[in-house]
Design a protein around this motif. Structure first.
Motif, mmCIF file in Angstrom:
data_model
loop_
_atom_site.group_PDB
_atom_site.id
_atom_site.type_symbol
_atom_site.label_atom_id
_atom_site.label_comp_id
_atom_site.label_asym_id
_atom_site.label_seq_id
_atom_site.Cartn_x
_atom_site.Cartn_y
_atom_site.Cartn_z
ATOM 1 N N SER A 11 0.844 -1.190 0.000
ATOM 2 C CA SER A 11 0.000 0.000 0.000
ATOM 3 C C SER A 11 0.882 1.245 0.000
ATOM 4 C CB SER A 11 -0.910 0.008 1.230
ATOM 5 O OG SER A 11 -1.819 -1.072 1.180
ATOM 6 N N TYR A 12 0.737 2.062 -1.029
ATOM 7 C CA TYR A 12 1.583 3.239 -1.205
ATOM 8 C C TYR A 12 0.793 4.498 -0.855
ATOM 9 C CZ TYR A 12 -1.110 2.955 -5.516
ATOM 10 O OH TYR A 12 -2.141 2.843 -6.419
ATOM 11 N N GLU A 13 1.540 5.554 -0.546
ATOM 12 C CA GLU A 13 0.927 6.831 -0.240
ATOM 13 C C GLU A 13 0.138 7.313 -1.453
ATOM 14 O OE1 GLU A 13 3.995 5.916 0.300
ATOM 15 O OE2 GLU A 13 4.699 6.559 2.276
ATOM 16 N N GLY A 14 -1.131 7.615 -1.262
ATOM 17 C CA GLY A 14 -2.034 7.989 -2.332
ATOM 18 C C GLY A 14 -3.036 6.893 -2.654
ATOM 19 N N GLN A 15 -2.704 5.650 -2.327
ATOM 20 C CA GLN A 15 -3.624 4.546 -2.598
ATOM 21 C C GLN A 15 -4.927 4.701 -1.821
ATOM 22 O OE1 GLN A 15 -2.947 0.676 -0.856
ATOM 23 N NE2 GLN A 15 -3.244 -0.359 -2.826
ATOM 24 N N GLN A 16 -4.874 5.361 -0.668
ATOM 25 C CA GLN A 16 -6.081 5.535 0.151
ATOM 26 C C GLN A 16 -7.161 6.324 -0.583
ATOM 27 O OE1 GLN A 16 -3.231 7.107 0.662
ATOM 28 N NE2 GLN A 16 -3.650 9.278 1.013
ATOM 29 N N ARG A 17 -6.785 7.087 -1.602
ATOM 30 C CA ARG A 17 -7.757 7.853 -2.387
ATOM 31 C C ARG A 17 -8.209 7.100 -3.639
ATOM 32 N NH1 ARG A 17 -7.960 13.572 -1.325
ATOM 33 N NH2 ARG A 17 -6.677 14.094 0.491
ATOM 34 N N GLU A 18 -7.632 5.943 -3.877
ATOM 35 C CA GLU A 18 -7.948 5.162 -5.076
ATOM 36 C C GLU A 18 -8.794 3.930 -4.785
ATOM 37 O OE1 GLU A 18 -3.542 6.270 -6.975
ATOM 38 O OE2 GLU A 18 -4.092 4.190 -6.540
ATOM 39 N N ILE A 19 -8.764 3.472 -3.542
ATOM 40 C CA ILE A 19 -9.480 2.257 -3.155
ATOM 41 C C ILE A 19 -10.766 2.632 -2.418
ATOM 42 C CG2 ILE A 19 -7.349 0.906 -3.025
ATOM 43 C CD1 ILE A 19 -7.410 1.271 0.013
ATOM 44 N N PRO A 20 -11.686 1.677 -2.217
ATOM 45 C CA PRO A 20 -12.876 1.983 -1.413
ATOM 46 C C PRO A 20 -12.491 2.426 -0.006
ATOM 47 C CG PRO A 20 -13.142 -0.098 -2.589
ATOM 48 C CD PRO A 20 -11.715 0.302 -2.767
ATOM 49 N N PRO A 21 -13.295 3.268 0.622
ATOM 50 C CA PRO A 21 -12.981 3.720 1.977
ATOM 51 C C PRO A 21 -13.047 2.565 2.971
ATOM 52 C CG PRO A 21 -15.195 4.393 1.369
ATOM 53 C CD PRO A 21 -14.563 3.835 0.124
ATOM 54 N N ARG A 176 -1.770 -6.332 5.829
ATOM 55 C CA ARG A 176 -1.414 -4.920 5.960
ATOM 56 C C ARG A 176 0.067 -4.789 5.623
ATOM 57 N NH1 ARG A 176 -2.970 -3.382 11.382
ATOM 58 N NH2 ARG A 176 -5.076 -3.145 10.595
ATOM 59 N N VAL A 177 0.333 -4.414 4.369
ATOM 60 C CA VAL A 177 1.704 -4.369 3.862
ATOM 61 C C VAL A 177 1.959 -2.987 3.265
ATOM 62 C CG1 VAL A 177 3.378 -5.374 2.283
ATOM 63 C CG2 VAL A 177 1.659 -6.846 3.358
ATOM 64 N N PRO A 178 2.675 -2.120 3.965
ATOM 65 C CA PRO A 178 2.905 -0.766 3.462
ATOM 66 C C PRO A 178 4.118 -0.689 2.544
ATOM 67 C CG PRO A 178 3.857 -0.987 5.632
ATOM 68 C CD PRO A 178 3.207 -2.312 5.319
ATOM 69 N N SER A 179 4.037 0.214 1.583
ATOM 70 C CA SER A 179 5.226 0.594 0.833
ATOM 71 C C SER A 179 6.068 1.521 1.709
ATOM 72 C CB SER A 179 4.840 1.310 -0.460
ATOM 73 O OG SER A 179 5.988 1.872 -1.072
ATOM 74 N N THR A 180 7.369 1.308 1.745
ATOM 75 C CA THR A 180 8.260 2.157 2.538
ATOM 76 C C THR A 180 9.172 3.010 1.645
ATOM 77 O OG1 THR A 180 9.893 0.360 2.699
ATOM 78 C CG2 THR A 180 8.248 0.526 4.454
ATOM 79 N N GLU A 181 8.907 2.985 0.348
ATOM 80 C CA GLU A 181 9.793 3.639 -0.621
ATOM 81 C C GLU A 181 9.814 5.151 -0.459
ATOM 82 O OE1 GLU A 181 10.760 5.975 -4.032
ATOM 83 O OE2 GLU A 181 8.676 5.606 -3.402
ATOM 84 N N LYS A 182 8.641 5.768 -0.261
ATOM 85 C CA LYS A 182 8.582 7.232 -0.203
ATOM 86 C C LYS A 182 9.330 7.778 1.005
ATOM 87 C CE LYS A 182 5.363 11.149 -0.227
ATOM 88 N NZ LYS A 182 3.937 11.571 -0.246
ATOM 89 N N ALA A 183 9.159 7.148 2.161
ATOM 90 C CA ALA A 183 9.857 7.609 3.364
ATOM 91 C C ALA A 183 11.369 7.519 3.186
ATOM 92 C CB ALA A 183 9.418 6.801 4.580
ATOM 93 N N LYS A 184 11.826 6.481 2.516
ATOM 94 C CA LYS A 184 13.263 6.332 2.271
ATOM 95 C C LYS A 184 13.755 7.374 1.270
ATOM 96 C CE LYS A 184 16.712 2.952 0.760
ATOM 97 N NZ LYS A 184 16.933 1.554 0.296
#
Length: 215
Positions: A11-21, A176-184
């Protein structure tokens, strides 16, 4: 929990606006707060940075005021956080060990010290303004793997692990698997503490807390 309804990972930052709430009120509240932060910027230019810590593990947690005590097998719990709960149950001699659901639930257990460093970094970094970040280890662990690791560290190699699968929570997110790429990339942040090292710190602390009656 803003990614509660995700069907693809990480799950990447921004995905929360693309998937169902989120379908749970707990998850929906978290998503709503993120929208409120954006609205405060849009209306009043109130700066914000959103951070999402994933499954914090560390010492110092105590019984929260107002927490409802529940029974898990023969052990009474008041936190409902999987790492301290499993450690408590093993320390108190529960055998077979009770876990919620199948145990195949995937989580990213992240050291509290790493999260603290990530939070401070995000607060001070100029490129973090108006952005959101997943703060998490990149390592996936199932509840079954976690239970096995805790059991072996406390019981040693010679005691077989037996499990009882209790009814899971109504909104127990299975993956629950987050992407950590942006923070890095943006913050230079990585959570590097292993689960093994976390447990070597947490297990003795919880043992002492159980003996003192504080959890």
């Amino acid at each position: 929990m803003v990614f509660e309804s995700a069907s693809q990972w990480p799950s990447y930052e921004g995905q929360q606006r693309e998937i169902p709430p989120p379908v749970s009120s707990y998850g929906f509240q978290k998503l709503a707060v993120e929208y409120f932060a954006q609205a405060a910027w849009d209306q009043y230019q109130l700066p914000f940075t959103i951070i999402r810590p994933f499954n914090c593990v560390g010492i110092g947690e105590s019984r929260a005021l107002g927490d409802e005590e529940i029974m898990s097998g023969n052990v009474q719990l008041a936190m409902s956080h999987v790492v301290p709960d499993l450690v408590q149950k093993v320390i108190k001699g529960q055998d077979p060990l009770h876990i919620l659901g199948s145990g195949e639930q995937v989580r990213h257990y992240t050291y509290g010290g790493d999260l603290a460093a990530g939070i401070v970094t995000a607060m001070a970094h100029p490129d973090a303004l108006g952005e959101d970040f997943n703060l998490s280890t990149s390592e996936s662990t199932t509840v079954l793997e976690l239970a096995e690791l805790i059991w072996r560290k406390i019981k040693g190699p010679g005691v077989p692990l037996r499990l009882v699968h209790d009814e899971p929570y109504a909104h127990d997110v299975q993956r629950r698997v987050p992407s950590t790429e942006k923070a890095k990339r943006v913050l230079g942040f990585e959570a590097t503490t292993s689960l093994d090292r976390m447990l070597d710190e947490v297990i003795p602390w919880i043992t002492r807390a159980v003996d003192a009656g504080t959890i």
